[in-house]
Design an enzyme around this catalytic site. Structure first.
Site, PDB file in Angstrom:
ATOM      1  N   ASN A   9      39.656  41.907  26.209  1.00 16.22           N
ATOM      2  CA  ASN A   9      39.740  42.011  27.664  1.00 16.22           C
ATOM      3  C   ASN A   9      40.759  43.088  28.014  1.00 16.22           C
ATOM      4  OD1 ASN A   9      40.066  41.698  30.416  1.00 16.22           O
ATOM      5  ND2 ASN A   9      40.575  39.520  30.335  1.00 16.22           N
ATOM      6  N   ARG A  90      35.063  42.871  27.977  1.00 11.98           N
ATOM      7  CA  ARG A  90      34.971  42.867  29.430  1.00 11.98           C
ATOM      8  C   ARG A  90      34.815  44.316  29.879  1.00 11.98           C
ATOM      9  NH1 ARG A  90      40.138  42.706  33.142  1.00 11.98           N
ATOM     10  NH2 ARG A  90      39.164  43.282  35.097  1.00 11.98           N
ATOM     11  N   HIS A 179      36.201  41.762  38.655  1.00 12.74           N
ATOM     12  CA  HIS A 179      36.864  40.585  38.071  1.00 12.74           C
ATOM     13  C   HIS A 179      35.928  39.377  38.017  1.00 12.74           C
ATOM     14  CE1 HIS A 179      40.936  42.505  39.287  1.00 12.74           C
ATOM     15  NE2 HIS A 179      40.741  42.678  37.995  1.00 12.74           N
ATOM     16  N   HIS A 205      42.755  36.743  42.299  1.00  9.55           N
ATOM     17  CA  HIS A 205      43.115  37.300  40.991  1.00  9.55           C
ATOM     18  C   HIS A 205      44.128  38.409  41.253  1.00  9.55           C
ATOM     19  CE1 HIS A 205      42.086  38.627  36.763  1.00  9.55           C
ATOM     20  NE2 HIS A 205      42.727  39.684  37.236  1.00  9.55           N
ATOM     21  N   ILE A 206      45.413  38.071  41.076  1.00  9.01           N
ATOM     22  CA  ILE A 206      46.474  39.001  41.449  1.00  9.01           C
ATOM     23  C   ILE A 206      47.234  39.428  40.200  1.00  9.01           C
ATOM     24  CG2 ILE A 206      48.429  39.414  42.977  1.00  9.01           C
ATOM     25  CD1 ILE A 206      45.897  38.575  44.462  1.00  9.01           C
ATOM     26  N   GLY A 209      45.799  44.944  38.365  1.00  7.37           N
ATOM     27  CA  GLY A 209      44.598  45.089  39.163  1.00  7.37           C
ATOM     28  C   GLY A 209      44.418  43.789  39.913  1.00  7.37           C
ATOM     29  N   ARG A 238      46.992  51.579  42.227  1.00 11.13           N
ATOM     30  CA  ARG A 238      45.844  51.862  43.092  1.00 11.13           C
ATOM     31  C   ARG A 238      46.176  51.572  44.549  1.00 11.13           C
ATOM     32  NH1 ARG A 238      41.504  48.588  39.679  1.00 11.13           N
ATOM     33  NH2 ARG A 238      43.361  48.052  38.463  1.00 11.13           N
ATOM     34  N   ASP A 280      54.802  48.041  37.964  1.00 11.39           N
ATOM     35  CA  ASP A 280      54.953  46.654  37.540  1.00 11.39           C
ATOM     36  C   ASP A 280      55.733  45.891  38.612  1.00 11.39           C
ATOM     37  OD1 ASP A 280      56.091  44.248  36.193  1.00 11.39           O
ATOM     38  OD2 ASP A 280      55.074  45.093  34.441  1.00 11.39           O
ATOM     39  N   LEU A 281      55.122  44.839  39.165  1.00 16.41           N
ATOM     40  CA  LEU A 281      55.755  44.100  40.259  1.00 16.41           C
ATOM     41  C   LEU A 281      57.105  43.526  39.853  1.00 16.41           C
ATOM     42  CD1 LEU A 281      55.527  43.017  43.162  1.00 16.41           C
ATOM     43  CD2 LEU A 281      54.372  41.002  42.235  1.00 16.41           C
ATOM     44  N   GLU A 331      49.684  33.743  38.588  1.00 23.20           N
ATOM     45  CA  GLU A 331      50.046  32.596  37.752  1.00 23.20           C
ATOM     46  C   GLU A 331      51.544  32.399  37.607  1.00 23.20           C
ATOM     47  OE1 GLU A 331      48.039  32.918  33.964  1.00 23.20           O
ATOM     48  OE2 GLU A 331      46.151  33.478  34.947  1.00 23.20           O
ATOM     49  N   HIS A 332      52.327  33.479  37.765  1.00 24.98           N
ATOM     50  CA  HIS A 332      53.737  33.405  37.371  1.00 24.98           C
ATOM     51  C   HIS A 332      54.740  33.693  38.473  1.00 24.98           C
ATOM     52  CE1 HIS A 332      52.389  32.984  33.258  1.00 24.98           C
ATOM     53  NE2 HIS A 332      51.680  34.090  33.361  1.00 24.98           N
ATOM     54  N   GLU A 379      39.304  34.689  31.075  1.00 26.13           N
ATOM     55  CA  GLU A 379      38.140  35.557  31.002  1.00 26.13           C
ATOM     56  C   GLU A 379      37.598  35.625  29.582  1.00 26.13           C
ATOM     57  OE1 GLU A 379      39.113  39.002  34.216  1.00 26.13           O
ATOM     58  OE2 GLU A 379      40.706  38.539  32.797  1.00 26.13           O
TER      59      GLU A 379
END
Length: 391
Positions: A9, A90, A179, A205-206, A209, A238, A280-281, A331-332, A379
Site C-alpha cells: 500500500n 493499491r 481511497h 480518511h485523514i 493524502g 496538495r 508532515d502535520l 487515528e492518532h 486497506e
C-alpha cells in the site's frame, strides 16, 4: 490450502505492507516506511513478537520496496520469495476502465502509467512497486486494487463537472473519488460496530493524502477527491480545492509551464505551502505550539476544509448516523478530531474528551445523537482478499 499473500500500500510519502496467510487472514509480518523523501524516514516492522525500527534517509519509494524485500529474506520470514503466491498493490487511479480489481498484465501496467497524469503522486510510485516485483518475483501473479473502484457508485449528478459534456464523452472527465479500499473497510467495520446506525456514514480518511466519503446504505454517493487526488481537502503537499482561475493567473504572472503548475499544486502546496514548515502535520503542529503564525494558520485552514466537507455530506445524506476518523492523522491526532467536531453540535454530535484523548474506538459521548468513532483502517486486508480471490 494456505497461501502467503503480500499486500503493498503505497501512499504519497509512505509504504505499508503486510504478509498474510490466506484464507485465514493471519498476519505473518507487517510494517511501514514513513516520511519517504526525508532524511529522518522511519522503517518499522513487526514479526514473531519482535519489533524493529530504524531511522535513515529513504529518498524514494524504490528504496522503500527494497527495504521490505530485504527484510523478508534477512529475517527469515520467507526462505524463498517464491513462497509468496500473490502480491497486491493499491493503485490510485483506474479511471472508468477498471471498476474492480484485476490481475496485472502489460495492458494494466500501461493503463496505470497513462493515468499517472491524473494521479501524479501515486500512480507512478504504485507502478514502480509493480515493476520492482516483476523483477524480483517474475512468476508470481500481481493484482491491482484500485482506489477508484469503491467510488464507482457515485451517481452521475454528483460525479459530472459542469463542463461541456463532450469532454466527459471524449476524456472521461468526472469525479472518480479515491481511497476506496479504506472507505470500504470502514464501511464494513461500521456495519459490525453500529448495526443499527450504518445507513448514513461519513468516512474521514485523514493522512498525508486525505479524503472524505459520503456512504449511504453501503455505497459511496460522494467523495471529496475528484478527477484526481488533488481535489478536496488540504493535504500534506496538495492544495485541495482552489478557484480554477488561479491556474492561468499564475501561468501568466509567474511564467509557469503546465508541468510547473502541476508540481506546484501537487508537491509544493497544502500544509507545506501554507506553513512553510513541512508537509508532515506533526512538524507543523510542533511549529504552531512554538508560536509560528503560518503554522497556526495552516492547521486552522486544514480543520476548516474538513468541516466544510462533513457539513456538505450531512446535507447530501439528509443527516448522519456515524462519523469515522481514520488514517494517520485521523487515528492518532486527538486535537484535530476535537477541533473538527466542535462545529457539529447542531446535529447532536458530541465527543467525550477522555475517550478522544485515549484514542478509544468510540469517542462520542453517551448523550451524542451521532456515533463518532476512531477506526484504524486496514486497506491491506482489502487488498489481500482480492488477491486471494483472483489468484
Amino acid at each position: 490450502m494456505v497461501s502467503k499473500i503480500l499486500s503493498i500500500n503505497s501512499g504519497s510519502s509512505s509504504l505499508k505492507f503486510k504478509l498474510y496467510e490466506m484464507p485465514e487472514e493471519n498476519v505473518i509480518t507487517k510494517g511501514m516506511v514513513d516520511k519517504i523523501g526525508h532524511d529522518d524516514a522511519v522503517f518499522e516492522e513487526s514479526f514473531r513478537d519482535q519489533k524493529k525500527k530504524i531511522t535513515k534517509s529513504i529518498p524514494n519509494h524504490e528504496e522503500a520496496v527494497h527495504l521490505v524485500i530485504d527484510s523478508l529474506i534477512n529475517n527469515k520470514i520467507v526462505a524463498d520469495l517464491n513462497e509468496i503466491k500473490g502480491v497486491g498493490h493499491r493503485i490510485s487511479n483506474g479511471g472508468e476502465k477498471y471498476e474492480k480489481s484485476v490481475i496485472v498484465d502489460d495492458d494494466v501496467e500501461k493503463t496505470i502509467d497513462e493515468y499517472s497524469v491524473l494521479s501524479p503522486l501515486h500512480n507512478p510510485v504504485n507502478l514502480l512497486g509493480i515493476k520492482a516485483f516483476d523483477k524480483l518475483l517474475p512468476n508470481t501473479p500481481q493484482v491491482a486494487v484500485f482506489d477508484t473502484a469503491f467510488n464507482s457508485t457515485i451517481p452521475p449528478e454528483n460525479a459530472l463537472y459542469a463542463l461541456p459534456y463532450e469532454y466527459y464523452q471524449k476524456y472521461g472527465i468526472k469525479r472518480f473519488g479515491f481511497h476506496g479500499p479504506s472507505h470500504l473497510y470502514i464501511t464494513e467495520q461500521v456495519q459490525d460496530l453500529f448495526p443499527n446506525a450504518d445507513s448514513k456514514i461519513i468516512s474521514c480518511h485523514i493522512g498525508s493524502g486525505a479524503s472524505i466519503s459520503a456512504i449511504k446504505d453501503g455505497k459511496t454517493i460522494d467523495n471529496s477527491m475528484g478527477f484526481s487526488p488533488l481535489a478536496g481537502l488540504i493535504m500534506g503537499t496538495r492544495s485541495g480545492d482552489i478557484d480554477p482561475q488561479i491556474i492561468p493567473f499564475l501561468q501568466e504572472n509567474e511564467g509557469l509551464s503546465t508541468q510547473q503548475i502541476t508540481d506546484l499544486l501537487n508537491k509544493k502546496s497544502g500544509l507545506l505551502g501554507v506553513s512553510g514548515v513541512s508537509n508532515d502535520l506533526r512538524d507543523v503542529e510542533k511549529a504552531a505550539k512554538e508560536g509560528n503564525k503560518r503554522a497556526q494558520m495552516a492547521i486552522k485552514a486544514f480543520v476548516h476544509r474538513i468541516q466544510i466537507y462533513i457539513g456538505q455530506y450531512i446535507a447530501e445524506l439528509d443527516g448522519v448516523d456515524t462519523i469515522v476518523f481514520t488514517a494517520g492523522v485521523g487515528e492518532h491526532d486527538a486535537s484535530i478530531r476535537k477541533a473538527v467536531m466542535e462545529n457539529f453540535h447542531y446535529v447532536g454530535a458530541e465527543i467525550d474528551d477522555g475517550r478522544n484523548d485515549t484514542n478509544e474506538i468510540v469517542i462520542s459521548s453517551d448523550e451524542s445523537k451521532v456515533n463518532v468513532a476512531v477506526i484504524p483502517t486496514d486497506e491491506e486486508i482489502v487488498i489481500a482478499r482480492d488477491v486471494f480471490r483472483l489468484v
